[in-house]
Scaffold this motif. Structure first.
Motif, PDB file in Angstrom:
ATOM      1  N   LEU A   5       5.377  10.176  -5.755  1.00  7.73           N
ATOM      2  CA  LEU A   5       5.113   9.296  -4.924  1.00  7.73           C
ATOM      3  C   LEU A   5       3.899   8.876  -6.116  1.00  7.73           C
ATOM      4  CD1 LEU A   5       2.742  12.397  -3.374  1.00  7.73           C
ATOM      5  CD2 LEU A   5       3.528  10.942  -3.019  1.00  7.73           C
ATOM      6  N   ILE A   6       3.794   8.263  -7.092  1.00 10.74           N
ATOM      7  CA  ILE A   6       3.679   7.518  -8.454  1.00 10.74           C
ATOM      8  C   ILE A   6       4.280   6.440  -8.157  1.00 10.74           C
ATOM      9  CG2 ILE A   6       2.244   7.440 -10.572  1.00 10.74           C
ATOM     10  CD1 ILE A   6       1.870  10.808 -11.016  1.00 10.74           C
ATOM     11  N   ILE A   7       5.641   6.680  -9.074  1.00 12.27           N
ATOM     12  CA  ILE A   7       5.965   5.269  -8.984  1.00 12.27           C
ATOM     13  C   ILE A   7       5.814   4.371  -8.037  1.00 12.27           C
ATOM     14  CG2 ILE A   7       8.703   4.624  -9.001  1.00 12.27           C
ATOM     15  CD1 ILE A   7       9.303   6.857 -10.646  1.00 12.27           C
ATOM     16  N   PRO A   8       6.177   4.264  -6.504  1.00 12.92           N
ATOM     17  CA  PRO A   8       6.120   3.620  -5.461  1.00 12.92           C
ATOM     18  C   PRO A   8       4.812   2.737  -5.709  1.00 12.92           C
ATOM     19  CG  PRO A   8       7.361   5.647  -4.976  1.00 12.92           C
ATOM     20  CD  PRO A   8       6.575   5.519  -5.662  1.00 12.92           C
ATOM     21  N   SER A   9       3.614   3.153  -5.750  1.00 17.74           N
ATOM     22  CA  SER A   9       1.984   2.762  -5.698  1.00 17.74           C
ATOM     23  C   SER A   9       2.684   1.680  -7.141  1.00 17.74           C
ATOM     24  CB  SER A   9       1.123   3.993  -6.262  1.00 17.74           C
ATOM     25  OG  SER A   9       0.633   4.733  -5.447  1.00 17.74           O
ATOM     26  N   LEU A  10       2.923   2.217  -8.397  1.00 17.35           N
ATOM     27  CA  LEU A  10       2.929   1.189  -9.653  1.00 17.35           C
ATOM     28  C   LEU A  10       3.735   0.382  -9.376  1.00 17.35           C
ATOM     29  CD1 LEU A  10       3.321   4.019 -12.160  1.00 17.35           C
ATOM     30  CD2 LEU A  10       1.584   2.743 -11.545  1.00 17.35           C
ATOM     31  N   LEU A  11       4.772   0.312  -8.479  1.00 18.54           N
ATOM     32  CA  LEU A  11       5.727  -0.552  -7.825  1.00 18.54           C
ATOM     33  C   LEU A  11       5.425  -2.057  -7.132  1.00 18.54           C
ATOM     34  CD1 LEU A  11       9.451   0.550  -7.585  1.00 18.54           C
ATOM     35  CD2 LEU A  11       8.315  -0.011  -9.452  1.00 18.54           C
ATOM     36  N   ALA A  12       3.963  -0.875  -5.982  1.00 17.24           N
ATOM     37  CA  ALA A  12       3.276  -1.827  -5.263  1.00 17.24           C
ATOM     38  C   ALA A  12       2.190  -2.792  -5.708  1.00 17.24           C
ATOM     39  CB  ALA A  12       2.652  -1.105  -4.612  1.00 17.24           C
ATOM     40  N   VAL A  13       1.555  -1.928  -7.264  1.00 19.93           N
ATOM     41  CA  VAL A  13       0.772  -2.885  -8.327  1.00 19.93           C
ATOM     42  C   VAL A  13       1.483  -3.875  -8.847  1.00 19.93           C
ATOM     43  CG1 VAL A  13      -1.004  -2.670  -9.823  1.00 19.93           C
ATOM     44  CG2 VAL A  13      -1.189  -1.394  -7.976  1.00 19.93           C
ATOM     45  N   THR A  14       2.571  -3.811  -8.980  1.00 18.59           N
ATOM     46  CA  THR A  14       3.407  -4.384 -10.229  1.00 18.59           C
ATOM     47  C   THR A  14       4.090  -5.842  -9.153  1.00 18.59           C
ATOM     48  OG1 THR A  14       3.840  -3.104 -11.464  1.00 18.59           O
ATOM     49  CG2 THR A  14       5.303  -5.076 -11.624  1.00 18.59           C
ATOM     50  N   ALA A  15       3.816  -5.493  -8.078  1.00 15.93           N
ATOM     51  CA  ALA A  15       4.436  -7.086  -7.463  1.00 15.93           C
ATOM     52  C   ALA A  15       3.091  -7.559  -5.992  1.00 15.93           C
ATOM     53  CB  ALA A  15       5.101  -5.887  -5.594  1.00 15.93           C
ATOM     54  N   PHE A  16       2.134  -6.872  -6.943  1.00 14.89           N
ATOM     55  CA  PHE A  16       1.158  -7.956  -6.259  1.00 14.89           C
ATOM     56  C   PHE A  16       0.318  -8.392  -7.487  1.00 14.89           C
ATOM     57  CE2 PHE A  16       2.123  -5.215  -2.872  1.00 14.89           C
ATOM     58  CZ  PHE A  16       2.246  -6.870  -2.292  1.00 14.89           C
ATOM     59  N   ALA A  17       0.375  -8.039  -8.833  1.00 22.75           N
ATOM     60  CA  ALA A  17      -0.323  -8.330 -10.371  1.00 22.75           C
ATOM     61  C   ALA A  17       0.061 -10.076 -10.259  1.00 22.75           C
ATOM     62  CB  ALA A  17       0.723  -7.877 -11.795  1.00 22.75           C
ATOM     63  N   GLY A  18      -1.501 -10.563 -10.522  1.00 27.76           N
ATOM     64  CA  GLY A  18      -1.567 -11.967 -10.209  1.00 27.76           C
ATOM     65  C   GLY A  18      -1.694 -12.751  -8.917  1.00 27.76           C
ATOM     66  N   GLU A  19      -2.054 -12.356  -8.031  1.00 31.09           N
ATOM     67  CA  GLU A  19      -1.853 -12.475  -6.556  1.00 31.09           C
ATOM     68  C   GLU A  19      -3.000 -12.163  -6.162  1.00 31.09           C
ATOM     69  OE1 GLU A  19       1.001 -12.545  -4.010  1.00 31.09           O
ATOM     70  OE2 GLU A  19       2.839 -12.029  -5.341  1.00 31.09           O
ATOM     71  N   LYS A  20      -3.775 -12.782  -4.955  1.00 30.96           N
ATOM     72  CA  LYS A  20      -4.592 -12.853  -4.299  1.00 30.96           C
ATOM     73  C   LYS A  20      -5.396 -12.170  -4.256  1.00 30.96           C
ATOM     74  CE  LYS A  20      -5.472 -17.874  -4.068  1.00 30.96           C
ATOM     75  NZ  LYS A  20      -5.810 -19.052  -3.418  1.00 30.96           N
ATOM     76  N   ILE A  21      -6.568 -11.263  -4.137  1.00 29.31           N
ATOM     77  CA  ILE A  21      -6.516 -10.470  -3.133  1.00 29.31           C
ATOM     78  C   ILE A  21      -7.957 -10.662  -2.532  1.00 29.31           C
ATOM     79  CG2 ILE A  21      -6.696  -7.468  -3.813  1.00 29.31           C
ATOM     80  CD1 ILE A  21      -4.876  -7.328  -5.542  1.00 29.31           C
ATOM     81  N   GLU A  22      -8.664  -9.601  -2.029  1.00 25.25           N
ATOM     82  CA  GLU A  22      -9.761  -9.556  -0.755  1.00 25.25           C
ATOM     83  C   GLU A  22      -9.816  -8.673  -0.479  1.00 25.25           C
ATOM     84  OE1 GLU A  22     -12.088 -12.021   2.811  1.00 25.25           O
ATOM     85  OE2 GLU A  22      -9.898 -13.049   1.917  1.00 25.25           O
ATOM     86  N   THR A  23     -11.274  -7.866  -0.961  1.00 28.30           N
ATOM     87  CA  THR A  23     -11.569  -6.567  -0.707  1.00 28.30           C
ATOM     88  C   THR A  23     -12.340  -7.031   0.989  1.00 28.30           C
ATOM     89  OG1 THR A  23     -11.394  -6.286  -2.932  1.00 28.30           O
ATOM     90  CG2 THR A  23     -12.501  -4.181  -0.568  1.00 28.30           C
ATOM     91  N   VAL A  24     -11.553  -6.529   2.204  1.00 24.53           N
ATOM     92  CA  VAL A  24     -13.086  -6.327   3.303  1.00 24.53           C
ATOM     93  C   VAL A  24     -13.407  -4.981   3.813  1.00 24.53           C
ATOM     94  CG1 VAL A  24     -12.291  -7.885   4.045  1.00 24.53           C
ATOM     95  CG2 VAL A  24     -10.606  -6.031   4.888  1.00 24.53           C
ATOM     96  N   THR A  25     -14.623  -4.478   4.232  1.00 25.40           N
ATOM     97  CA  THR A  25     -15.172  -3.310   4.800  1.00 25.40           C
ATOM     98  C   THR A  25     -15.506  -2.637   5.592  1.00 25.40           C
ATOM     99  OG1 THR A  25     -16.945  -3.844   4.164  1.00 25.40           O
ATOM    100  CG2 THR A  25     -15.493  -3.264   1.938  1.00 25.40           C
ATOM    101  N   GLN A  26     -15.315  -2.313   5.734  1.00 20.29           N
ATOM    102  CA  GLN A  26     -16.094  -1.497   7.347  1.00 20.29           C
ATOM    103  C   GLN A  26     -17.775  -2.387   7.931  1.00 20.29           C
ATOM    104  OE1 GLN A  26     -16.494   2.557   7.971  1.00 20.29           O
ATOM    105  NE2 GLN A  26     -17.131   2.635   9.885  1.00 20.29           N
ATOM    106  N   GLY A  27     -18.550  -2.208   6.274  1.00 22.13           N
ATOM    107  CA  GLY A  27     -19.808  -2.566   7.087  1.00 22.13           C
ATOM    108  C   GLY A  27     -19.619  -3.846   6.981  1.00 22.13           C
TER     109      GLY A  27
END
Length: 112
Positions: A5-27
């Motif tokens: 379970l940990i390895i796919p999560s780490l790979l996912a984080v690495t795949a998006f390192a340095g790319e734009k990320i935007e957080t959106v919320t229910q509020g």
């Protein structure tokens, strides 16, 4: 077993390192919030643009067709699995197309 379970999560984080990320919320969306979680990070992977969301537990969900076509290869889940039912239309999930477009706009090549 936990390492699986940990390895796919780490790979996912690495795949998006340095790319734009935007957080959106229910509020931000109120009653129109389509997801069963309170907030997500929007991500976009180039190549045709793959609209994705990442939940607080690190899981990544595919929102559009190009993302779904690469989901199993990349260990992504289907966005429908965290989408709330639409109270106006029994048996139908809520529409998250606005969030999909917001995620796709994070890809530099997106011309929409």
């Amino acid at each position: 077993m936990r390492f699986g379970l940990i390895i796919p999560s780490l790979l996912a984080v690495t795949a998006f390192a340095g790319e734009k990320i935007e957080t959106v919320t229910q509020g931000e969306y109120g009653a129109n919030w389509p997801f069963t979680v309170e907030k997500v990070d929007l991500l976009c992977q180039e190549g045709p643009p793959s609209a994705l969301v990442r939940t607080e537990d690190g899981k990544i969900y595919a929102l559009n067709g190009s993302a779904r076509s690469k989901a199993s290869k990349n260990g992504w889940l289907d966005g429908q699995s965290i989408t709330k039912p639409d109270v106006s239309f029994p048996g139908i999930k809520m529409d998250y197309s606005e969030i999909t477009v917001r995620a796709m706009k994070l890809c530099p090549s997106y011309a929409g």
